[in-house]
Scaffold this motif. Structure first.
Motif, PDB file in Angstrom:
ATOM      1  N   TYR A 258      42.086  35.874  33.105  1.00  0.00           N
ATOM      2  CA  TYR A 258      43.094  36.288  34.117  1.00  0.00           C
ATOM      3  C   TYR A 258      44.671  36.014  33.565  1.00  0.00           C
ATOM      4  CZ  TYR A 258      39.169  34.999  37.385  1.00  0.00           C
ATOM      5  OH  TYR A 258      38.065  35.093  37.906  1.00  0.00           O
ATOM      6  N   GLY A 259      45.533  36.942  34.087  1.00  0.00           N
ATOM      7  CA  GLY A 259      46.780  36.906  33.507  1.00  0.00           C
ATOM      8  C   GLY A 259      47.065  37.981  32.840  1.00  0.00           C
ATOM      9  N   LYS A 260      45.964  38.495  31.950  1.00  0.00           N
ATOM     10  CA  LYS A 260      46.486  39.595  30.890  1.00  0.00           C
ATOM     11  C   LYS A 260      46.912  40.723  31.609  1.00  0.00           C
ATOM     12  CE  LYS A 260      44.991  41.619  26.763  1.00  0.00           C
ATOM     13  NZ  LYS A 260      43.902  41.460  25.751  1.00  0.00           N
ATOM     14  N   TRP A 261      46.157  41.239  32.659  1.00  0.00           N
ATOM     15  CA  TRP A 261      46.928  42.258  33.680  1.00  0.00           C
ATOM     16  C   TRP A 261      47.085  41.625  34.782  1.00  0.00           C
ATOM     17  CZ3 TRP A 261      43.717  47.453  33.953  1.00  0.00           C
ATOM     18  CH2 TRP A 261      43.822  48.385  32.621  1.00  0.00           C
ATOM     19  N   LEU A 262      48.180  42.195  35.455  1.00  0.00           N
ATOM     20  CA  LEU A 262      48.463  41.516  36.830  1.00  0.00           C
ATOM     21  C   LEU A 262      47.602  42.138  37.767  1.00  0.00           C
ATOM     22  CD1 LEU A 262      52.365  42.223  36.858  1.00  0.00           C
ATOM     23  CD2 LEU A 262      51.274  39.978  36.154  1.00  0.00           C
ATOM     24  N   HIS A 263      47.454  41.491  38.891  1.00  0.00           N
ATOM     25  CA  HIS A 263      46.338  41.943  39.959  1.00  0.00           C
ATOM     26  C   HIS A 263      46.707  43.184  40.369  1.00  0.00           C
ATOM     27  CE1 HIS A 263      43.753  41.623  43.458  1.00  0.00           C
ATOM     28  NE2 HIS A 263      44.928  42.195  43.996  1.00  0.00           N
ATOM     29  N   GLY A 264      48.090  43.576  40.802  1.00  0.00           N
ATOM     30  CA  GLY A 264      48.237  45.071  41.015  1.00  0.00           C
ATOM     31  C   GLY A 264      47.968  45.907  40.226  1.00  0.00           C
TER      32      GLY A 264
END
Length: 361
Positions: A258-264
């Motif tokens: 979690y956090g490496k790519w943004l959710h969007g």
């Protein structure tokens, strides 16, 4: 000011959309509130914490302040418990009101805390990212992550209002704007061809935060989500179409950490994968697959996914909340503006992963 109403079982609540809305937040506090607790993070707190606190003090009520660390990786039990520790130390009662000042992580955690503190107290969403303004702040989904899956622990719990200040978007990094636009264009793909086409024609205005374009995009997104929530408040049917791209996207977030790519960003990539799967499974036009891929790239989101390998992808996607009896259910598109819920074969998933996943991450 733009007003959108969200119809729910016991009535409705307003979404107020306005430049400078932060300066009127005192108007959103119920008269019978005994106290107010602002829940925010270290980044948003540094930008708006004092301003919002000063505005809320105009109510004449006690205003407390809780600042959490910033980031998706803190959307967990440990951080959630910090909220409860604070509320208990402040001696907040059942007529207190929580104010979620931040993006989707803060909104989800504050809403979840409100849903269970003293078996339920009121809360207000004040979303400060584009993604939160058009998606996570609307509809009452609240949750925290579990190491095995995103948003797997939570509840449906509606705010008493959503207060959107479009001015705050000017402090966001370009990456955050891109992530929010993935959710904006999703609404066109599932519900509104005209809105999709408008987005295609206004990409540069949206990326540049043109005031008229952004206000329209936020308002129309909220209208479309409010319509779906009004039809299916607790996602027993049609509301699931709001998750177009999310089965792939949540797997990316969980698989990478979690956090490496943004959710969007993960959802944007998932939109391309969902388009490819729709073409393979139900005849979505290849020309429209190309339009989706071009749009995702144009707004600045990745269009190629990490290559976890088929077995790991399936393992991650089996944790998706839409699944039924151990079968992975996807949101697919018959055409732009019309989405359906459907199971697909592992062969179809493998085909799409071979087309859309790389080993570069």
């Amino acid at each position: 000011m733009n007003l959108v109403k969200v119809n729910i079982t016991n009535g409705f609540y307003p979404i107020n959309i306005e430049s400078g809305r932060l300066d009127y937040l005192d108007h959103s506090i119920p008269e019978d509130a005994t106290s107010i607790a602002i829940i925010t993070n270290s980044t948003v707190g540094g930008l708006y914490g004092k301003r919002v606190r000063d505005v809320l003090l105009r109510t004449g009520k006690n205003v407390f302040y809780v600042e959490l660390p910033d980031g998706e990786k803190y959307k967990d039990w440990i951080t959630l418990n910090k909220i409860f520790d604070s509320l208990l130390s402040f001696k907040l009662d059942r007529r207190a009101v929580l104010v979620a000042l931040g993006g989707g992580v803060i909104g989800d955690m504050t809403g979840f805390a409100a849903s269970v503190y003293m078996r339920g107290i009121r809360f207000i969403q004040v979303p400060t990212t584009l993604l939160a303004q058009v998606d996570s702040s609307v509809g009452g989904k609240t949750a925290i992550n579990h190491p095995m899956g995103k948003n797997m622990i939570g509840s449906f719990y509606q705010p008493i209002s959503v207060e959107i200040d479009t001015d705050v978007l000017t402090t966001l990094a370009p990456r955050e704007i891109s992530a929010g636009l993935a959710e904006v264009v999703k609404y066109g793909l599932i519900l509104d061809y005209d809105f999709w086409e408008w987005c295609e024609n206004n990409v540069n205005n949206l990326l540049g935060l043109d005031e008229i374009a952004i206000e329209y995009a936020v308002k129309r997104s909220c209208e479309l989500k409010s319509y779906i929530v009004g039809e299916d408040e607790k996602e027993s049917g049609i509301r699931a179409i709001l998750n177009l791209g999310h089965t792939f996207g949540h797997a990316i977030e969980s698989g990478l950490g979690y956090g490496k790519w943004l959710h969007g960003e993960a959802v944007g990539c998932g939109l391309v994968q969902a388009a490819e799967l729709s073409a393979y499974s139900i005849g979505f036009k290849e020309t429209d697959v190309a339009r989706v891929r071009y749009m995702v790239s144009s707004i600045g989101c990745p269009s190629k996914a990490p290559n976890f390998g088929l077995d790991r992808w399936l393992e991650l996607m089996l944790l998706d909340k839409k699944n039924d009896s151990g079968e992975i259910r996807f949101i697919l598109m018959k055409k732009i503006g019309e989405a359906v819920i459907q199971n697909v074969s592992n062969d179809a998933i493998e085909y799409v992963l071979n087309k859309t996943a790389t080993g570069l991450f």
